[in-house]
Design a protein around this motif. Structure first.
Motif, PDB file in Angstrom:
ATOM      1  N   ASN A  92       0.834  -1.311  -0.167  1.00 35.94           N
ATOM      2  CA  ASN A  92      -0.022  -0.220  -0.042  1.00 35.94           C
ATOM      3  C   ASN A  92       0.700   1.230  -0.025  1.00 35.94           C
ATOM      4  OD1 ASN A  92      -1.912   1.994   0.439  1.00 35.94           O
ATOM      5  ND2 ASN A  92      -2.820   0.967   2.156  1.00 35.94           N
ATOM      6  N   ALA A  93       0.871   1.927  -1.122  1.00 41.15           N
ATOM      7  CA  ALA A  93       1.646   2.874  -1.163  1.00 41.15           C
ATOM      8  C   ALA A  93       1.177   4.358  -0.494  1.00 41.15           C
ATOM      9  CB  ALA A  93       1.918   3.544  -2.842  1.00 41.15           C
ATOM     10  N   ASN A  94       0.009   4.077  -0.187  1.00 46.21           N
ATOM     11  CA  ASN A  94      -0.347   5.396   0.821  1.00 46.21           C
ATOM     12  C   ASN A  94      -0.172   5.246   2.211  1.00 46.21           C
ATOM     13  OD1 ASN A  94      -1.512   6.585  -1.665  1.00 46.21           O
ATOM     14  ND2 ASN A  94      -3.289   5.394  -1.596  1.00 46.21           N
ATOM     15  N   GLU A  95      -0.040   3.932   2.876  1.00 39.70           N
ATOM     16  CA  GLU A  95       0.093   3.823   4.073  1.00 39.70           C
ATOM     17  C   GLU A  95       1.626   3.828   4.346  1.00 39.70           C
ATOM     18  OE1 GLU A  95      -0.785   3.813   7.510  1.00 39.70           O
ATOM     19  OE2 GLU A  95      -2.511   2.692   6.411  1.00 39.70           O
ATOM     20  N   GLN A  96       2.383   5.061   4.842  1.00 39.79           N
ATOM     21  CA  GLN A  96       3.555   5.155   5.297  1.00 39.79           C
ATOM     22  C   GLN A  96       4.053   4.259   6.019  1.00 39.79           C
ATOM     23  OE1 GLN A  96       3.948   8.838   6.951  1.00 39.79           O
ATOM     24  NE2 GLN A  96       4.566  10.038   4.993  1.00 39.79           N
ATOM     25  N   GLN A  97       5.177   3.656   6.081  1.00 39.59           N
ATOM     26  CA  GLN A  97       5.573   2.742   7.067  1.00 39.59           C
ATOM     27  C   GLN A  97       5.093   1.464   6.796  1.00 39.59           C
ATOM     28  OE1 GLN A  97       7.760   3.459   9.729  1.00 39.59           O
ATOM     29  NE2 GLN A  97       7.891   5.161   8.952  1.00 39.59           N
ATOM     30  N   SER A  98       4.435   1.132   5.641  1.00 37.57           N
ATOM     31  CA  SER A  98       3.883  -0.342   5.458  1.00 37.57           C
ATOM     32  C   SER A  98       4.923  -1.307   5.303  1.00 37.57           C
ATOM     33  CB  SER A  98       2.794  -0.203   4.070  1.00 37.57           C
ATOM     34  OG  SER A  98       3.847  -0.065   2.669  1.00 37.57           O
ATOM     35  N   LEU A  99       6.049  -1.102   4.971  1.00 34.95           N
ATOM     36  CA  LEU A  99       7.122  -1.923   4.730  1.00 34.95           C
ATOM     37  C   LEU A  99       7.333  -2.312   6.228  1.00 34.95           C
ATOM     38  CD1 LEU A  99       9.719  -1.361   2.040  1.00 34.95           C
ATOM     39  CD2 LEU A  99       8.272  -3.313   2.494  1.00 34.95           C
ATOM     40  N   ALA A 100       7.898  -1.300   7.082  1.00 38.49           N
ATOM     41  CA  ALA A 100       8.202  -1.692   8.542  1.00 38.49           C
ATOM     42  C   ALA A 100       6.859  -2.574   9.312  1.00 38.49           C
ATOM     43  CB  ALA A 100       8.396  -0.426   9.296  1.00 38.49           C
ATOM     44  N   GLN A 101       5.728  -2.225   8.877  1.00 40.34           N
ATOM     45  CA  GLN A 101       4.586  -2.954   9.594  1.00 40.34           C
ATOM     46  C   GLN A 101       4.566  -4.322   8.857  1.00 40.34           C
ATOM     47  OE1 GLN A 101       2.744   0.419   9.172  1.00 40.34           O
ATOM     48  NE2 GLN A 101       3.247   1.177  10.911  1.00 40.34           N
ATOM     49  N   ILE A 102       4.718  -4.662   7.808  1.00 42.29           N
ATOM     50  CA  ILE A 102       4.345  -5.915   7.105  1.00 42.29           C
ATOM     51  C   ILE A 102       5.708  -6.730   7.552  1.00 42.29           C
ATOM     52  CG2 ILE A 102       5.728  -6.020   5.008  1.00 42.29           C
ATOM     53  CD1 ILE A 102       3.293  -6.883   3.747  1.00 42.29           C
ATOM     54  N   ALA A 103       6.950  -6.107   7.791  1.00 41.63           N
ATOM     55  CA  ALA A 103       8.116  -6.888   8.504  1.00 41.63           C
ATOM     56  C   ALA A 103       7.781  -7.445   9.828  1.00 41.63           C
ATOM     57  CB  ALA A 103       9.249  -5.967   8.217  1.00 41.63           C
ATOM     58  N   GLU A 104       7.194  -6.668  10.586  1.00 42.58           N
ATOM     59  CA  GLU A 104       6.571  -7.210  12.037  1.00 42.58           C
ATOM     60  C   GLU A 104       5.671  -8.252  11.734  1.00 42.58           C
ATOM     61  OE1 GLU A 104       8.024  -6.096  14.795  1.00 42.58           O
ATOM     62  OE2 GLU A 104       9.356  -5.039  13.787  1.00 42.58           O
ATOM     63  N   ILE A 105       4.608  -8.197  10.958  1.00 40.13           N
ATOM     64  CA  ILE A 105       3.673  -9.111  10.821  1.00 40.13           C
ATOM     65  C   ILE A 105       4.452 -10.435  10.435  1.00 40.13           C
ATOM     66  CG2 ILE A 105       1.429  -9.633  10.075  1.00 40.13           C
ATOM     67  CD1 ILE A 105       0.900  -6.472  10.031  1.00 40.13           C
ATOM     68  N   VAL A 106       4.903 -10.280   9.305  1.00 39.05           N
ATOM     69  CA  VAL A 106       5.787 -11.544   8.774  1.00 39.05           C
ATOM     70  C   VAL A 106       6.442 -12.239   9.553  1.00 39.05           C
ATOM     71  CG1 VAL A 106       7.661 -12.147   7.000  1.00 39.05           C
ATOM     72  CG2 VAL A 106       5.620 -10.696   6.400  1.00 39.05           C
ATOM     73  N   LYS A 107       7.186 -11.420  10.535  1.00 39.40           N
ATOM     74  CA  LYS A 107       8.111 -12.038  11.484  1.00 39.40           C
ATOM     75  C   LYS A 107       7.388 -12.916  12.537  1.00 39.40           C
ATOM     76  CE  LYS A 107      10.879  -8.294  12.671  1.00 39.40           C
ATOM     77  NZ  LYS A 107      11.584  -7.391  13.601  1.00 39.40           N
ATOM     78  N   THR A 108       6.104 -12.564  12.892  1.00 42.23           N
ATOM     79  CA  THR A 108       5.200 -13.350  13.829  1.00 42.23           C
ATOM     80  C   THR A 108       4.693 -14.571  13.210  1.00 42.23           C
ATOM     81  OG1 THR A 108       3.198 -12.201  13.323  1.00 42.23           O
ATOM     82  CG2 THR A 108       4.716 -11.143  14.968  1.00 42.23           C
ATOM     83  N   THR A 109       4.628 -14.698  12.035  1.00 42.47           N
ATOM     84  CA  THR A 109       4.347 -15.968  11.521  1.00 42.47           C
ATOM     85  C   THR A 109       5.670 -16.825  11.186  1.00 42.47           C
ATOM     86  OG1 THR A 109       4.535 -15.163   9.016  1.00 42.47           O
ATOM     87  CG2 THR A 109       2.412 -14.692  10.206  1.00 42.47           C
ATOM     88  N   LEU A 110       6.578 -16.361  10.874  1.00 38.71           N
ATOM     89  CA  LEU A 110       7.770 -17.497  10.527  1.00 38.71           C
ATOM     90  C   LEU A 110       8.245 -18.002  11.702  1.00 38.71           C
ATOM     91  CD1 LEU A 110       9.810 -14.995   8.243  1.00 38.71           C
ATOM     92  CD2 LEU A 110       8.588 -16.846   7.456  1.00 38.71           C
ATOM     93  N   PRO A 111       8.474 -19.413  11.519  1.00 38.02           N
ATOM     94  CA  PRO A 111       9.017 -20.421  12.598  1.00 38.02           C
ATOM     95  C   PRO A 111      10.261 -19.788  13.221  1.00 38.02           C
ATOM     96  CG  PRO A 111       8.586 -21.616  10.721  1.00 38.02           C
ATOM     97  CD  PRO A 111       8.446 -20.194  10.239  1.00 38.02           C
ATOM     98  N   GLU A 112      10.156 -19.781  14.581  1.00 33.96           N
ATOM     99  CA  GLU A 112      11.283 -19.482  15.436  1.00 33.96           C
ATOM    100  C   GLU A 112      12.496 -20.454  15.020  1.00 33.96           C
ATOM    101  OE1 GLU A 112      11.829 -18.684  19.872  1.00 33.96           O
ATOM    102  OE2 GLU A 112       9.665 -18.278  19.350  1.00 33.96           O
ATOM    103  N   GLY A 113      13.772 -19.725  14.688  1.00 25.99           N
ATOM    104  CA  GLY A 113      15.033 -20.440  14.622  1.00 25.99           C
ATOM    105  C   GLY A 113      14.834 -21.093  13.039  1.00 25.99           C
ATOM    106  N   SER A 114      14.186 -20.509  12.147  1.00 26.24           N
ATOM    107  CA  SER A 114      13.918 -20.940  10.631  1.00 26.24           C
ATOM    108  C   SER A 114      14.867 -20.094   9.740  1.00 26.24           C
ATOM    109  CB  SER A 114      12.573 -20.811  10.337  1.00 26.24           C
ATOM    110  OG  SER A 114      11.839 -19.504  10.138  1.00 26.24           O
ATOM    111  N   LYS A 115      15.821 -19.154  10.317  1.00 26.08           N
ATOM    112  CA  LYS A 115      16.441 -18.426   9.436  1.00 26.08           C
ATOM    113  C   LYS A 115      17.402 -19.339   8.692  1.00 26.08           C
ATOM    114  CE  LYS A 115      16.317 -14.171  11.828  1.00 26.08           C
ATOM    115  NZ  LYS A 115      16.544 -13.187  12.745  1.00 26.08           N
TER     116      LYS A 115
END
Ligand SMILES: Nc1ncnc2c1ncn2[C@@H]1O[C@H](COP(=O)(O)OP(=O)(O)OP(=O)(O)O)[C@@H](O)[C@H]1O
Ligand SMILES: [Mg+2]
Length: 331
Positions: A92-115
């Motif tokens: 969403n180009a109109n939602e400033q910070q959308s990248l930072a927020q999507i990163a936070e949400i993605v992080k909570t779905t990825l399995p711990e230790g899966s890097k």
């Protein structure tokens, strides 16, 4: 999710929800979060409550941002709308910070230790007749995932992911449809080879916003009603249900007519040699009676290729993530 150090991950980055999938033995595990957030005033007490309940959140500029699933309930309680990092299938180009927020949400779905795991994420198709540029969306997400510690990243088209998830029995030949929040994605594949893909810019959000517009309800409230109690047929007494039904039909028509146009317009109408199935997935297909409604519309449209059956995906909310996982595993 369990540790998955050198595993493989399928990730559905949807407008409405983000879902991570991984395989453990014979079964696939899913972890989903709403791709949304809400801002509330800061108080130490609230922050501590959120911490105790393990609700994903951050304190930014004197406010609390609540991410993911809990944002919808909180927004509804406070009479606010949720905010979205993505709209109509892309960032969403109109939602400033959308990248930072999507990163936070993605992080909570990825399995711990899966890097370090191999990861495949879903991207939408351009809408029919448009040469939209999806490069920014794809490249930005790829970069973000690399920065989160996943060096081996590739993407898969959402409709194709549906075929990978559901059509092993026809050797990945058929049509995959994903009715999402921002878009509907449609792909036709022959023996796993994508032949034709497009999206339709009408999905759950279109239904919610349009129904909110005619009833005066809040968009988020309509979404909750739609998810909790809407079903096809028998809505005449209720204005909200009736409005949801009207826009659902509009969405179904857009998909069916899109398929007709795509198939008739394409210079080489794909000839499967035998009738192929069509699979319906995504959160939009969940209301009781959806499959039957879709079937009726498809029959009326008389597509130039024969369809053997119209089936619902086994687990419609997780289909894209599972297809992305299948794509990553097959590499
Ligand atoms: N039980 C339900 N009944 C009806 N609709 C539902 C239900 N659960 C979810 N939905 C709707 O499904 C949509 C979300 O589906 P999904 O998670 O497949 O979308 P997405 O992948 O995030 O979006 P997109 O693919 O468009 O980017 C939303 O519009 C949501 O309101
Ligand atoms: Mg989707």
């Amino acid at each position: 999710m369990k540790d998955n150090p050198k595993g493989v991950i399928g990730l559905d980055i949807g407008t409405s929800r983000i879902v991570a999938a991984q395989r453990e033995g014979d079964s696939d595990q899913f972890n989903a979060q709403l791709n949304a957030f809400v801002t509330i005033p800061f108080s130490k007490l609230t922050e501590n409550s959120l911490k105790r309940e393990e609700v994903p959140h951050a304190v930014i500029d004197g406010q609390i941002l609540i991410y993911g699933n809990e944002s919808a309930r909180m927004a509804d309680l406070l009479g606010k709308e949720i905010r979205r990092p993505m709209t109509r299938g892309i960032l969403n180009a109109n939602e400033q910070q959308s990248l930072a927020q999507i990163a936070e949400i993605v992080k909570t779905t990825l399995p711990e230790g899966s890097k370090g795991s191999k990861l495949c994420f879903s991207i939408p198709a351009p809408s029919l007749g448009q040469e939209e540029n999806l490069t920014y969306h794809e490249a930005t997400l790829r970069q973000l995932l690399e920065q989160l510690g996943y060096p081996d990243v590739r993407s898969v088209n959402e409709g194709v992911a549906v075929v990978y998830s559901e059509l092993e029995d026809t050797n990945y030949t058929g049509i995959g449809v994903s009715c999402g929040g921002g878009l509907c994605n449609i792909s036709l594949a022959y023996m796993s080879v994508p032949v034709l893909s497009f999206s339709v810019p009408k999905g759950g959000d279109f239904i919610d916003t349009s129904a909110a517009g005619v009833t005066g309800e809040m968009v988020n409230r309509i979404r909750l009603i739609k998810e909790e109690s809407f079903r096809f047929n028998g809505n005449l007494g209720d204005k909200v249900m009736q409005a949801i039904a009207v826009y659902y039909d509009d969405m179904i028509q857009a998909i069916v007519q899109g398929l007709r146009t795509a198939l008739t317009g394409s210079r080489h109408v794909p000839k499967f040699g035998r009738p192929a199935p069509l699979v319906l997935s995504g959160g939009g297909v969940l209301p009781h009676g959806f499959r039957e409604r879709f079937e009726k519309a498809l029959q009326a449209a008389a597509l130039p290729i024969p369809i053997s059956e119209i089936r619902l995906a086994k687990d419609p909310l997780n289909t894209t993530a599972r297809g992305a996982l299948v794509a990553a595993l097959s590499e």
